[in-house]
Design a protein around this motif. Structure first.
Motif, PDB file in Angstrom:
ATOM      1  N   TYR A   1      28.364   0.090  -2.049  1.00  0.00           N
ATOM      2  CA  TYR A   1      28.794   0.221  -0.656  1.00  0.00           C
ATOM      3  C   TYR A   1      30.190   0.825  -0.663  1.00  0.00           C
ATOM      4  O   TYR A   1      30.930   0.683  -1.641  1.00  0.00           O
ATOM      5  CB  TYR A   1      28.801  -1.151   0.042  1.00  0.00           C
ATOM      6  CG  TYR A   1      27.427  -1.548   0.516  1.00  0.00           C
ATOM      7  CD1 TYR A   1      27.110  -1.581   1.874  1.00  0.00           C
ATOM      8  CD2 TYR A   1      26.428  -1.882  -0.398  1.00  0.00           C
ATOM      9  CE1 TYR A   1      25.846  -1.934   2.313  1.00  0.00           C
ATOM     10  CE2 TYR A   1      25.156  -2.230   0.035  1.00  0.00           C
ATOM     11  CZ  TYR A   1      24.872  -2.259   1.388  1.00  0.00           C
ATOM     12  OH  TYR A   1      23.625  -2.600   1.821  1.00  0.00           O
TER      13      TYR A   1
ATOM     14  N   CYS B   1      32.717 -11.226  -0.128  1.00  0.00           N
ATOM     15  CA  CYS B   1      32.262 -10.489  -1.318  1.00  0.00           C
ATOM     16  C   CYS B   1      32.186 -11.426  -2.528  1.00  0.00           C
ATOM     17  O   CYS B   1      33.191 -12.013  -2.917  1.00  0.00           O
ATOM     18  CB  CYS B   1      33.196  -9.320  -1.623  1.00  0.00           C
ATOM     19  SG  CYS B   1      32.677  -8.409  -3.090  1.00  0.00           S
ATOM     20  N   PRO B   2      31.012 -11.553  -3.149  1.00  0.00           N
ATOM     21  CA  PRO B   2      30.864 -12.493  -4.267  1.00  0.00           C
ATOM     22  C   PRO B   2      31.547 -12.043  -5.550  1.00  0.00           C
ATOM     23  O   PRO B   2      31.749 -12.850  -6.464  1.00  0.00           O
ATOM     24  CB  PRO B   2      29.338 -12.576  -4.459  1.00  0.00           C
ATOM     25  CG  PRO B   2      28.815 -11.285  -3.930  1.00  0.00           C
ATOM     26  CD  PRO B   2      29.743 -10.893  -2.801  1.00  0.00           C
TER      27      PRO B   2
ATOM     28  N   CYS C   1      35.380  -7.281  -5.124  1.00  0.00           N
ATOM     29  CA  CYS C   1      35.600  -5.871  -5.505  1.00  0.00           C
ATOM     30  C   CYS C   1      36.279  -5.060  -4.408  1.00  0.00           C
ATOM     31  O   CYS C   1      36.285  -3.834  -4.453  1.00  0.00           O
ATOM     32  CB  CYS C   1      34.300  -5.233  -5.952  1.00  0.00           C
ATOM     33  SG  CYS C   1      33.019  -5.164  -4.702  1.00  0.00           S
TER      34      CYS C   1
ATOM     35  N   ILE D   1      36.293  -0.282  -1.719  1.00  0.00           N
ATOM     36  CA  ILE D   1      35.410  -1.040  -2.617  1.00  0.00           C
ATOM     37  C   ILE D   1      35.349  -0.308  -3.953  1.00  0.00           C
ATOM     38  O   ILE D   1      35.157   0.912  -3.983  1.00  0.00           O
ATOM     39  CB  ILE D   1      33.994  -1.126  -2.013  1.00  0.00           C
ATOM     40  CG1 ILE D   1      33.998  -2.003  -0.759  1.00  0.00           C
ATOM     41  CG2 ILE D   1      32.986  -1.657  -3.040  1.00  0.00           C
ATOM     42  CD1 ILE D   1      32.701  -1.951   0.035  1.00  0.00           C
TER      43      ILE D   1
ATOM     44  N   CYS E   1      25.101  -6.003  -2.904  1.00  0.00           N
ATOM     45  CA  CYS E   1      24.425  -7.138  -2.269  1.00  0.00           C
ATOM     46  C   CYS E   1      24.295  -6.951  -0.767  1.00  0.00           C
ATOM     47  O   CYS E   1      23.415  -7.528  -0.140  1.00  0.00           O
ATOM     48  CB  CYS E   1      25.161  -8.430  -2.586  1.00  0.00           C
ATOM     49  SG  CYS E   1      26.748  -8.582  -1.736  1.00  0.00           S
ATOM     50  N   GLY E   2      25.195  -6.160  -0.165  1.00  0.00           N
ATOM     51  CA  GLY E   2      25.092  -5.884   1.261  1.00  0.00           C
ATOM     52  C   GLY E   2      25.672  -6.952   2.168  1.00  0.00           C
ATOM     53  O   GLY E   2      25.633  -6.812   3.391  1.00  0.00           O
TER      54      GLY E   2
ATOM     55  N   CYS F   1      28.708  -7.806   2.834  1.00  0.00           N
ATOM     56  CA  CYS F   1      29.901  -7.424   3.586  1.00  0.00           C
ATOM     57  C   CYS F   1      29.593  -6.568   4.819  1.00  0.00           C
ATOM     58  O   CYS F   1      30.325  -6.601   5.800  1.00  0.00           O
ATOM     59  CB  CYS F   1      30.869  -6.660   2.699  1.00  0.00           C
ATOM     60  SG  CYS F   1      30.139  -5.191   1.924  1.00  0.00           S
TER      61      CYS F   1
END
Ligand code: SF4
Length: 76
Positions: A2, A20-21, A24, A34, A42-43, A45
């Motif tokens: 992304y 954000c896991p 980044c 990013i 993962c989408g 955000c």
């Protein structure tokens, strides 16, 4: 990956950073970016961004934004 696009400029929200896991997101000159190699796609955000600035690179003409995001995330 992304990418963050120009709708982010001067946005004061950091909702994306918080969800954000993999942490980044980085600070660019006047917007967030990013890191394209750290993003796990993962989408999570995207819907959190109130400025609709976060787009998947699968959309057309995103190459320049990917490079922009890479440049500023690696400036740190
Ligand atoms: Fe982080 Fe997921 Fe957004 Fe990539 S898509 S920047 S990993 S929250």
């Amino acid at each position: 990956t992304y990418v963050v696009t120009d709708n982010c400029i001067a946005c004061k929200y950091t909702d994306c950073v918080e969800v954000c896991p993999v942490d980044c997101f980085y600070e660019g000159e006047n917007m967030l970016v990013i890191h394209p190699d750290e993003c796990i796609d993962c989408g999570v955000c995207e819907p959190e961004c109130p400025a609709d600035a976060i787009r998947p690179d699968t959309e057309p003409d995103m190459e320049n934004w990917v490079e922009f995001n890479r440049k500023y995330s690696e400036a740190w």
